[in-house]
Write an enzyme that holds these catalytic residues in place. Structure first.
Site, short mmCIF file in Angstrom:
data_model
loop_
_atom_site.label_atom_id
_atom_site.label_comp_id
_atom_site.label_asym_id
_atom_site.label_seq_id
_atom_site.Cartn_x
_atom_site.Cartn_y
_atom_site.Cartn_z
N MET A 64 0.84 -1.20 0.00
CA MET A 64 0.00 0.00 0.00
C MET A 64 0.88 1.25 0.00
O MET A 64 0.62 2.21 -0.73
CB MET A 64 -0.91 0.01 1.23
CG MET A 64 -2.11 -0.91 1.11
SD MET A 64 -3.26 -0.43 -0.21
CE MET A 64 -3.95 1.06 0.52
N ASP A 84 10.73 3.58 5.63
CA ASP A 84 10.24 2.26 6.03
C ASP A 84 11.02 1.80 7.26
O ASP A 84 11.86 2.55 7.78
CB ASP A 84 10.37 1.26 4.87
CG ASP A 84 9.26 0.22 4.93
OD1 ASP A 84 9.13 -0.46 5.98
OD2 ASP A 84 8.51 0.10 3.94
N THR A 94 -4.12 -0.84 10.38
CA THR A 94 -5.28 -1.38 11.10
C THR A 94 -4.93 -1.67 12.56
O THR A 94 -3.82 -1.45 13.01
CB THR A 94 -5.77 -2.67 10.43
OG1 THR A 94 -4.69 -3.60 10.41
CG2 THR A 94 -6.24 -2.40 9.02
N HIS A 134 -13.69 -12.36 0.12
CA HIS A 134 -12.29 -12.00 -0.09
C HIS A 134 -11.48 -13.18 -0.63
O HIS A 134 -11.90 -14.32 -0.56
CB HIS A 134 -11.67 -11.54 1.24
CG HIS A 134 -12.05 -10.15 1.63
ND1 HIS A 134 -13.24 -9.87 2.28
CD2 HIS A 134 -11.42 -8.94 1.47
CE1 HIS A 134 -13.31 -8.56 2.51
NE2 HIS A 134 -12.24 -7.98 2.02
N HIS A 135 -10.29 -12.85 -1.11
CA HIS A 135 -9.29 -13.85 -1.50
C HIS A 135 -8.97 -14.75 -0.31
O HIS A 135 -9.12 -14.33 0.84
CB HIS A 135 -8.03 -13.14 -1.98
CG HIS A 135 -7.44 -12.23 -0.94
ND1 HIS A 135 -6.59 -12.70 0.03
CD2 HIS A 135 -7.64 -10.92 -0.67
CE1 HIS A 135 -6.26 -11.71 0.83
NE2 HIS A 135 -6.90 -10.60 0.43
N LYS A 137 -6.63 -14.06 3.17
CA LYS A 137 -7.00 -13.17 4.27
C LYS A 137 -7.04 -13.96 5.58
O LYS A 137 -7.59 -15.05 5.62
CB LYS A 137 -8.37 -12.55 3.97
CG LYS A 137 -8.79 -11.46 4.94
CD LYS A 137 -10.01 -10.71 4.42
CE LYS A 137 -10.46 -9.67 5.42
NZ LYS A 137 -9.42 -8.67 5.72
#
Lengths: 245, 245, 245, 245
Positions: free
Chosen positions: A13, A34, A78, A133-134, A137
């Site tokens: 992302m 990072d 998250t 979802h895929h 997950k």
């Protein structure tokens, strides 16, 4: 030109954010950091807004640094539970000129889906959520589905709606889904899928379905940039991109 | 003209069958019986085929009477478990000229959905079922969903497919549905809905979805009439309308 | 090990094929050619099967070369009209040991969708197709939608079905779609979509929907490899991957 | 208790209204009239609100009578073009204490769909509408689809959105649908369907779909009753039930 820094810049992302900020005419990318990089760079480069797509382990320390240095934050990481939110409330109160936006979902379509589902919830006897979802997950239901269910459940309660009709007496374990608030939530994991959610609302003789399909990570970038541009003018802690729409 | 009797003629499905048989040019309704009526009427009126939409409590005795009197049966009543099927196998063996069709679903679209889902199952890594019904339904999952899952699960096993991909490590109870065979099944109960089912199949980069919507009880009648017309020429016990399609 | 060559190897689909063949344990990539490369390489490297994802301008000459040199072909290139098919029939007749597979769609889910739609068509009064693609697509309807409509229309005719019910008397131009065979086809072009198709079938009180979603070019590779592995044992001209399923 | 009259009481919708008003604890049915009955009855029975589900031929005279007699109106009859609206504006101005509600759709879900579609329109590059109905419908697109398209088209224009992306160069006539405002609209007519509409919105990497399914005429009654209860307190001409939600 708003000076923008990115934390988690080498993640999937974060890399998209770096690209999107670079391509935006009214934004200037001044730092792409990072794990292992020093946050001090954000100060020396004069970053005004920092976008954080890191991990639950790093994000609280990052936000403390940013707030204490007068830098606004747009956060896609998250893992914010009640305790963390309380901590951030205090951080924001101690730094009243700083803005912090925490958004569980930056897809504009997902934000609209949640808003519409919440608004519609009070008009229908029944409501359920299917999220798909895929299969890689790790959590079920998705954060977006849980948040949608909480918002809808709250709206139902405020409107004085009672329990949903459900005559089920014999059921295989799990058939009727998980329950979040008072909303049944079903999680599908299927190879070939990406990220999808369907909100079903039903009343006498009619149903209303609101579906969001997220087919590409690029779909989150318009929402991230909207956050970057809007956050500055809204000091304090903001939860959810919908506050800026 | 085939002479047709109906058992459960005052029930909702039975009443539709009475109407459909009456309107069919090649069928003659000779008896429309319900609880309390004597089965002997079926003999005296010369019924060749009898359609049974009664209850799990009545159906076994009905079928014994029919078989012992040389009358073919088309059965939409539910509740046939392995023990009952075994009993019927014996009944059929003892009356080799008699035909019995047990069909869990007479909607031609539902039968096709099951057939297609079974055929497709071996080509996809992942498969799940979502069934959606009105909130007065007492069982979850639906009989059609369970049967679809069993057929697909069997097809997957025969094709040597292994476990489906699913990285879920954290899950709310029920979120991932019930499991029938190795297929996750999700049951939605929503005011406004009637009877619907969606079979989702997923592989690398693609998904295939097969959905059946049953919006009116009248939708079962073409399948019932197909059963009435076809059953005579297929002595023995037949399970599933698809054998006649 | 089957020795495989690829034509159009630098194109988007060709590059995926090169990758998929390289990764398949039972296949050996011996040539990856594109515009400007000599077809002679296919002979010198001993290619047994060649996959062609080139252009309508190149494909006929390629196929002539392959057939005359005893090399089997798996073709994903589009643009085969009746005249071209006739030419290929002659080419195949002149080279009876050679196999040529022309497939309008290599997604296994799309092939199944077409097969199921064709099989179901005769059971329903009404049928329509909605195909949905990204807005960069230049033709409408898609080749897959047109082929599906032709197959369904043929099945309807063979089953003796008459005109579909449609009471429309006032209509905006285009509202009822294009007509292919006797099937209305609607083409949606929407940013965010990739390649999707929905076949709707309707009868008294019920509908059956078959939907295929193609979300990634990688989804075509299992079908291409199935073609490569199967084509050798089926000399002559074959149209459609479904012949190998 | 509000005293309610119904015009068109023997029609399918009118009969449902009679039933719904009778069953509502806070409403009293004082007149149920149809073709041939005298409107004077409305005066003598003291009707406060009259629901009109008649025909385009009758409705204008009915509304004139109602307004001139100080009776409020809730109108589900169709066929209001610009000229008729202008006439009603004058009628309302001449009777300032009277309320008139004209609603193209009383299904609460349909009203929400239109509201959400209008709100979302400005956030997405692409938008199309698919409406699906039973094959006895005479007009295409449906009134609801046309009104949705007009509202969305207006919202797009106000937001400064340009033409939608569409690279189509080769197209079968009708494939890309009808165009209302700048929105492509596709009309499906299928046996087994009732009344359904899907609004598709697409942007970079994501799509948002809002779907309404109307499965039973009873689904319109909560909206009609909402209109009856709300109209009294909003003198003048109101267009669309959403004004009361």
């Amino acid at each position: 030109m708003i000076k923008v820094g990115v934390l988690g810049a080498r993640g999937r992302m974060g890399a998209e954010v770096v690209k999107a900020v670079t391509e935006a005419a009214d934004l200037e990318l001044v730092a792409a950091l990072d794990l292992g990089d020093s946050l001090e760079t954000l100060k020396s480069t004069g970053a005004q807004v920092v976008v954080d797509f890191t991990t639950p382990d790093s994000v609280m320390a990052n936000l403390e640094f940013l707030a204490n240095n007068g830098i606004h934050a747009v956060v896609g990481t998250t893992g914010f539970d009640a305790a963390r939110i309380a901590t951030l409330e205090k951080l924001a109160a101690a730094n009243p000129s700083v803005s912090i936006l925490i958004a569980p979902n930056f897809a504009i379509g997902a934000v609209l889906m949640m808003e519409f589902a919440t608004k519609a919830a009070k008009y229908f006897e029944s409501a359920e959520i299917i999220e798909l979802h895929h299969p890689n997950k790790v959590d079920a239901p998705s954060g977006t589905a849980s948040r949608t269910a909480e918002l809808m459940s709250k709206a139902r309660k405020e409107a004085g709606l009672g329990a949903m009709p459900d005559a089920t007496t014999t059921s295989l374990d799990g058939a009727r889904g998980a329950t979040v608030g008072d909303i049944p939530v079903h999680s599908v994991r299927l190879r070939g899928l990406i990220a999808h959610q369907e909100v079903l609302l039903g009343g006498l003789g009619e149903t209303l379905t609101i579906r969001h399909d997220s087919l590409d990570r690029a779909g989150f970038m318009p929402g991230v940039l909207l956050g970057v541009r809007s956050v500055i003018s809204k000091p304090g802690l903001t939860f959810g991109l919908e506050k800026f729409m």
